[in-house]
Design an enzyme around this catalytic site. Structure first.
Site: not given
Ligand SMILES: Nc1nc2c(c(CN[C@H]3C=C[C@H](O)[C@@H]3O)cn2[C@@H]2O[C@H](COP(=O)(O)O)[C@@H](O)[C@H]2O)c(=O)[nH]1
Length: 346
Positions: A243, A318
């Protein structure tokens, strides 16, 4: 079931190729080791584990039934591009007395719709959803609307139509078709749901990141804690999800660094286009750095007999890094830029 298009490199091989050829993004073993030590500490104290996905996040489904599976599928179908052009003008959703931004704002809007008896997780509903209806569901509680509304309507309708045409409208039938293989589910999703086909051309090869398809598999695994619909014998083959936030966390820990030219580009807040070399190098090196962290962490855990049953893989690393970045957003924002791209893939 080998359904994959054989000339597309899988994410792990793609990441290795990119990391070995990258010009403007570098991976640093000492930073990798630093994160591995953090994850080893988490394993020893059991502070970050498979249960964290549910226990740490009130917006994630707390049930472990088919409705939770449907929620995860819809959530990850629209899980992209939440960043705001102007940090002070964010898309926000108020839900249950709290205010959410970014990815969590989408989850809050999803839960708000369900609370208002809108069948947003039913393929019969979203296969024909109108832009007007989705705009209503995603209505912002700030002056800033959610980015890429039109694309979200198209992506959601496509997913609904495929589910109705091929899987009797139930994502559970996709899960059942994969005989508890994460890789089979990943391949089915990228084959049948085009919006998940997160690929690029790099040095004459077709590489893949499959960020939403991999996070979909991982969220199912985490939601069901590796059991029932979430049981996958090859879950450790899923890589980190490329991401625009994890690179910031990897940079913070010194596992990644950018060339002067790339840093200048990012600090100028210039937009990137899907497939730009800079984008491919940031995403590919982030995946490979996280694979190196997973390998280092496993080495540390294997030496510690008291941790022999601990679950540790790129998914948990991650999630740890993503939550870490979210919890340290202020501190990071000023000195670690993220790459700006508007796309439906992440
Ligand atoms: N690599 C990675 N990317 C993730 C997530 C998640 C949600 N996961 C949550 C749910 C359970 C887990 O424990 C995490 O807490 C969203 N995204 C990405 O981030 C970006 C949004 O960011 P911001 O604008 O700051 O909210 C967007 O590209 C979205 O697709 C992840 O886990 N890993």
């Amino acid at each position: 079931m080998d359904t994959r298009d054989s000339n597309v490199l899988l994410p792990r091989e793609s990441a290795k190729l990119i990391a070995n050829n990258s010009k403007d993004v570098k991976i640093h073993p000492e930073g990798v080791k630093k994160i591995a030590n953090h994850m080893y500490e988490c394993a020893k104290k059991n502070t970050y584990n498979l249960q964290s996905w549910r226990t740490e996040h009130e917006l994630n489904p707390q049930s472990q039934d088919e409705s939770a599976l449907d929620w995860v599928f819809v959530a990850d179908t629209l899980n992209f591009s939440f960043w705001s052009d102007d940090e002070s003008q964010k898309y926000r959703i108020k839900f249950n007395g709290k205010e959410y931004t970014g990815y969590w704002s989408w989850c809050a809007a999803l839960n708000r719709a369900l609370k208002n008896d809108v069948n947003i997780t039913d393929a019969n509903f979203y296969a024909n959803i109108t832009e007007k209806k989705l705009a209503e569901i995603l209505k912002s509680d700030s002056d800033t609307p959610i980015p890429l509304l039109e694309e979200r309507v198209a992506v959601l309708r496509e997913a609904g139509k495929v589910l109705l045409e091929k899987y009797e409208g139930k994502f559970l039938n996709c899960v059942k078709a994969c005989n508890k293989s994460a890789q089979s589910l990943l391949q089915l999703v990228v084959r049948d749901f085009p919006s998940y086909r997160d690929e690029a051309d790099y040095q004459g090869k077709r590489v893949s990141f499959y960020k939403r398809a991999q996070i979909l598999v991982a969220d199912i695994w985490a939601c069901f804690e590796g059991k029932s619909y979430g049981e996958f014998h090859d879950i450790d083959t899923i890589t980190m999800f490329a991401d625009y936030r994890i690179p910031q966390a990897l940079y913070h820990f010194g596992a990644l660094s950018y060339s002067e030219e790339l840093m200048k580009y990012l600090n100028a807040e210039k937009m990137m286009q899907t497939g730009d070399r800079y984008e491919i190098e940031i995403r590919g090196c982030s995946i490979w750095a996280t694979e190196m962290v997973a390998e280092k962490t496993r080495e540390l855990i294997e030496k510690d007999a008291s941790l022999k049953d601990v679950v540790m893989n790129s998914i948990l690393i991650d999630h740890y890094l993503w939550d870490f970045r979210r919890d340290h957003a202020e501190e990071m924002r000023d000195n670690i830029p993220f790459h700006r791209i508007r796309c439906i893939y992440y």
